[in-house]
Design an enzyme around this catalytic site. Structure first.
Site, PDB file in Angstrom:
ATOM      1  N   VAL A 120      48.252  62.052  48.526  1.00 51.16           N
ATOM      2  CA  VAL A 120      46.916  61.463  48.544  1.00 51.16           C
ATOM      3  C   VAL A 120      45.834  62.492  48.876  1.00 51.16           C
ATOM      4  O   VAL A 120      44.706  62.389  48.378  1.00 51.16           O
ATOM      5  CB  VAL A 120      46.891  60.278  49.538  1.00 51.16           C
ATOM      6  CG1 VAL A 120      47.017  60.764  50.974  1.00 51.16           C
ATOM      7  CG2 VAL A 120      45.633  59.459  49.371  1.00 51.16           C
ATOM      8  N   ILE A 160      67.092  65.064  50.918  1.00 52.15           N
ATOM      9  CA  ILE A 160      65.715  64.735  51.289  1.00 52.15           C
ATOM     10  C   ILE A 160      65.455  63.284  50.897  1.00 52.15           C
ATOM     11  O   ILE A 160      65.441  62.941  49.716  1.00 52.15           O
ATOM     12  CB  ILE A 160      64.690  65.640  50.571  1.00 52.15           C
ATOM     13  CG1 ILE A 160      65.097  67.109  50.681  1.00 52.15           C
ATOM     14  CG2 ILE A 160      63.293  65.398  51.125  1.00 52.15           C
ATOM     15  CD1 ILE A 160      65.222  67.614  52.075  1.00 52.15           C
ATOM     16  N   LYS A 162      66.031  56.008  46.237  1.00 48.29           N
ATOM     17  CA  LYS A 162      66.308  56.911  47.354  1.00 48.29           C
ATOM     18  C   LYS A 162      67.269  56.255  48.357  1.00 48.29           C
ATOM     19  O   LYS A 162      68.113  56.942  48.944  1.00 48.29           O
ATOM     20  CB  LYS A 162      65.009  57.306  48.054  1.00 48.29           C
ATOM     21  CG  LYS A 162      64.062  58.119  47.198  1.00 48.29           C
ATOM     22  CD  LYS A 162      64.680  59.424  46.694  1.00 48.29           C
ATOM     23  CE  LYS A 162      64.723  60.485  47.745  1.00 48.29           C
ATOM     24  NZ  LYS A 162      65.231  61.785  47.192  1.00 48.29           N
ATOM     25  N   ILE A 203      58.216  70.513  49.009  1.00 53.49           N
ATOM     26  CA  ILE A 203      59.237  70.597  50.050  1.00 53.49           C
ATOM     27  C   ILE A 203      60.226  71.707  49.737  1.00 53.49           C
ATOM     28  O   ILE A 203      60.588  72.504  50.604  1.00 53.49           O
ATOM     29  CB  ILE A 203      59.979  69.258  50.209  1.00 53.49           C
ATOM     30  CG1 ILE A 203      59.008  68.147  50.637  1.00 53.49           C
ATOM     31  CG2 ILE A 203      61.120  69.377  51.215  1.00 53.49           C
ATOM     32  CD1 ILE A 203      58.388  68.356  51.984  1.00 53.49           C
ATOM     33  N   LEU A 221      51.662  65.534  54.101  1.00 48.80           N
ATOM     34  CA  LEU A 221      50.287  65.908  53.785  1.00 48.80           C
ATOM     35  C   LEU A 221      50.249  67.190  52.975  1.00 48.80           C
ATOM     36  O   LEU A 221      50.852  68.197  53.339  1.00 48.80           O
ATOM     37  CB  LEU A 221      49.497  66.112  55.083  1.00 48.80           C
ATOM     38  CG  LEU A 221      49.114  64.833  55.825  1.00 48.80           C
ATOM     39  CD1 LEU A 221      48.565  65.183  57.198  1.00 48.80           C
ATOM     40  CD2 LEU A 221      48.099  64.037  55.045  1.00 48.80           C
ATOM     41  N   LYS A 250      60.309  55.196  52.394  1.00 49.61           N
ATOM     42  CA  LYS A 250      60.228  54.140  51.371  1.00 49.61           C
ATOM     43  C   LYS A 250      61.606  53.590  51.008  1.00 49.61           C
ATOM     44  O   LYS A 250      61.713  52.580  50.300  1.00 49.61           O
ATOM     45  CB  LYS A 250      59.514  54.668  50.128  1.00 49.61           C
ATOM     46  CG  LYS A 250      58.042  54.968  50.381  1.00 49.61           C
ATOM     47  CD  LYS A 250      57.373  55.558  49.158  1.00 49.61           C
ATOM     48  CE  LYS A 250      55.887  55.795  49.416  1.00 49.61           C
ATOM     49  NZ  LYS A 250      55.618  56.713  50.531  1.00 49.61           N
ATOM     50  N   ASN A 288      55.063  60.223  54.667  1.00 46.74           N
ATOM     51  CA  ASN A 288      54.266  60.971  53.711  1.00 46.74           C
ATOM     52  C   ASN A 288      54.023  62.389  54.201  1.00 46.74           C
ATOM     53  O   ASN A 288      53.779  62.621  55.382  1.00 46.74           O
ATOM     54  CB  ASN A 288      52.921  60.265  53.499  1.00 46.74           C
ATOM     55  CG  ASN A 288      53.103  58.897  52.877  1.00 46.74           C
ATOM     56  OD1 ASN A 288      53.115  58.745  51.669  1.00 46.74           O
ATOM     57  ND2 ASN A 288      53.270  57.881  53.718  1.00 46.74           N
TER      58      ASN A 288
END
Length: 662
Positions: A482, A432, A448, A320, A476, A436, A474
């Protein structure tokens, strides 16, 4: 529009060139037939005035070209010609000659005037029949044998490509015969790469059966599987960067289901100007198969608050953080300061910026955000006006076994950067965060959420700094996500491991995530939590299956998928908002603001100080219990947590035994 002009320009040039060649051929055959016939049947004829003969030759040329267009001769790809295509030539010549003979009869008296020095009966209309027959024979022979010769040369070239293929060349199909497809073909030919272009596919009917640099536009995209078999394709290049959404997804899925390898030219938003298309070509990935439009953001508002400013990005070498630097660079900042603890990542983005020849200062500082004094030095030295805080420990399983480190880095690192931002009058501070953080069931999510609470409380105290948090699902392709894991597992022959067959997640691309962060900066006013409308959640197993297909394999046949069970702290689904939060719209219909939850600030900061002392003891259970005090919505699975701790102890014991034996 530019792409269409390029296509039309190429098609027009090719057709004009063929027409001129055919005109020359028709004229040569016509005059040869005319003079040869007269020479054979009528000896020693003197020709004086040729005006009418020139008119006749002009007429036969025009008629032949017209009938060539009528019979579609100029649409034929001659190195793939069949007998029926040659029949088209013959029929066009017969028709043009027949029409010409009718016209010729009407002006025959004018033609004979050119030969007035001779008997009026020397050239009668009936005696022109040999001219027509010889003309048809010569013209048909010239066109047919000329094209057969061309086809033969192409076949020799094809034989040569077969030899090249044995040397490792991949027979390549290009999806999209437009501007990008043309450039990809040119680059492949110039670079003498491992790819051997064989055919194009395109839905533009005006291009079908045409030829681009001797590569046939074989048919429509919907027939990918058919043409893969017909041309024995090894690799498919998707070269329509302007195409997005469901149509793009459908085509790429169709490509992946052929069992061939698939390469993709990135979407327009991702293409780097002045770089080669082939150089930017990448493997198809799950981002391409998500099936939703790339989310667009208003750039004007971003430029207004970034241009000419000093921007600091913590964790600037990560997935990021580095993308933040790339996008910030397009808005003309005065300076970008990267704060990063991992020097390899920092070095990578630093070198990338050097290659781009950016016009602003680009500084890299290696440090941990947990070091308050060092962070303060950076604030003093650079006086950042905008801060994006992306530095964090984010791996859920690792943070379950190291909760004290998660708290030190995520919570106290954030506290340091936030406190100093207020002290040094930073204009805007963007955190950021993650989905979650909503009703967290794991340590990472709880830390977080704690960071969001720090921002919320600080926004009420600060007089100059505008704080905001950005929460998304999430990402990618980010480090440790993942998708890279799945790709490695597939490359190693499988199996691909998925924790649960029903587990679902929100997904977004790295550029989307970063665009959201930048846009949030434009909207930030007083401690908001921004949430992205990410559409429907996606099954992880579906992503795994699509990625396996995209890499040229069949799920459960070539590559197996195994379900390993949920990890400690892992949910079957994620949430973007807590029950107490509501949603408020922004100017962008994809971005919402969550309503703030009241926080007892005195109790919160008292618990933060107590947590700091607990972390120094490295008592993992005590850290988790204190996190529950800090974050009331934190619901931790103690059984799973204890199992994880025991498992970690066993692993460490085994390592200890091995070291002792050594």
């Amino acid at each position: 529009m530019k792409e269409l002009k390029e296509i039309l320009k190429h098609r027009i040039f090719r057709t004009i060139l063929l027409v001129f060649i055919d005109i020359a051929t028709v004229l040569a055959c016509f005059y040869t037939a005319f003079f040869l016939t007269l020479r054979i049947f009528y000896k020693n004829i003197y020709f004086g005035n040729f005006n009418h003969l020139l008119l006749a030759s002009l007429a036969i040329v025009i008629l032949t070209v017209i009938f060539f267009f009528i019979f579609g001769v100029y649409k034929v790809i001659w190195h793939f010609a069949k007998p029926g295509h040659y029949l088209k030539i013959f029929m066009a010549i017969v028709c043009s000659t027949f029409i010409f003979s009718i016209i010729d009869y009407t002006w025959w008296k004018l033609l004979t005037a050119a030969f007035k020095d001779f008997s009026q009966n020397i050239i009668s209309y009936s005696n022109t029949l040999p001219i027509y027959v010889l003309f048809m024979f010569l013209t048909t022979s010239a066109f047919v044998f000329g094209r057969i010769a061309y086809q033969s040369l192409k076949m020799l070239k094809y034989d040569k490509t077969l030899i090249e293929r044995k040397k490792g060349k991949l027979r390549t199909m290009i999806i999209g015969a437009g501007f990008t497809g043309n450039h990809v073909l040119d680059e492949l030919n110039i670079t003498n790469s491992q790819y051997m272009p064989v055919c194009f596919l395109d839905d533009n009917v005006s291009l079908l059966n045409g030829s681009i640099n001797n590569i046939v536009v074989a048919g429509k995209i919907e027939n990918i599987k058919h043409y893969c078999k017909k041309f024995d394709i090894d690799l498919i290049i998707f070269a329509i960067p302007s195409l997005s959404g469901d149509r793009r997804t459908a085509i790429l899925k169709e490509c992946s289901e052929t069992g061939r390898k698939v390469k993709v030219i990135p979407a327009l938003a991702e293409i780097v100007e002045n770089d080669s298309f082939v150089g930017q070509m990448r493997d198809v990935n799950v981002v391409d198969l998500l099936g939703r439009e790339q989310i667009k953001f208003e750039k004007k508002g971003i430029r207004d608050y970034i241009a000419g400013k000093t921007v600091m990005v913590t964790g600037g070498g990560g997935s990021i953080g580095s993308e933040l630097c790339r996008q910030i660079a397009t808005f003309n900042p005065k300076r970008i300061v990267i704060v990063e603890i991992y020097e390899n990542c920092a070095y990578s983005i630093q070198q990338e910026m050097k290659r781009r020849n950016v016009k602003f200062d680009f500084e890299v500082e290696i440090l941990s955000v947990t070091d308050f004094d060092k962070v303060e030095e950076i604030y003093k030295q650079y006086h950042p006006e905008i801060v994006f805080h992306a530095a964090a420990h984010k791996h859920v399983p690792l943070m379950e076994t190291n909760p004290e480190e998660a708290v030190k880095n995520n919570v106290y690192g954030t506290y340091n950067v936030v406190k100093l931002a207020d002290k040094y009058n930073v204009e805007k501070f963007i955190l950021i965060s993650t989905d979650k953080a909503v009703n967290p069931t794991n340590v990472m999510g709880a830390t977080k959420r704690c960071c969001e609470m720090i921002l919320q409380t600080m926004s009420k105290q600060s007089k100059k700094t505008k704080f905001a948090a950005v929460r998304f699902g999430n990402v990618l392709g980010s480090n440790g996500s993942v998708i890279p894991l799945f790709k490695k597992q597939i490359e190693n022959g499988g199996p691909v491991t998925v924790t649960h067959k029903d587990i679902i997640r929100y997904f977004m691309t790295i550029p989307e995530a970063v665009s959201l962060v930048l846009q949030a900066g434009a909207y930030a006013e007083s401690g908001e939590t921004f949430v992205l409308d990410m559409g429907e959640q996606v099954k992880i197993v579906t992503l795994a299956e699509n990625l396996i297909r995209a890499m040229g394999y069949t799920p459960y046949v070539d590559i197996d998928i195994k379900f390993t069970g949920l990890r400690p702290g892992e949910k079957l689904y994620e949430e973007l908002l807590m029950g107490e939060e509501g949603l408020r719209k922004t100017a962008n219909d994809k971005i919402f603001i969550g309503k703030q939850i009241d926080i007892d600030e005195q109790l919160f900061y008292k618990s933060l100080k107590e947590m700091e002392k607990i972390c120094q003891t490295n008592d993992k259970t005590a850290v988790v219990n204190k996190l529950k005090d800090l974050v009331p919505t934190f619901k931790h699975d103690e059984v799973q947590f204890n199992k994880m701790q025991e498992h970690t102890k066993q692993i460490m014991l085994e390592f200890s035994k091995i070291e002792n034996n050594v």
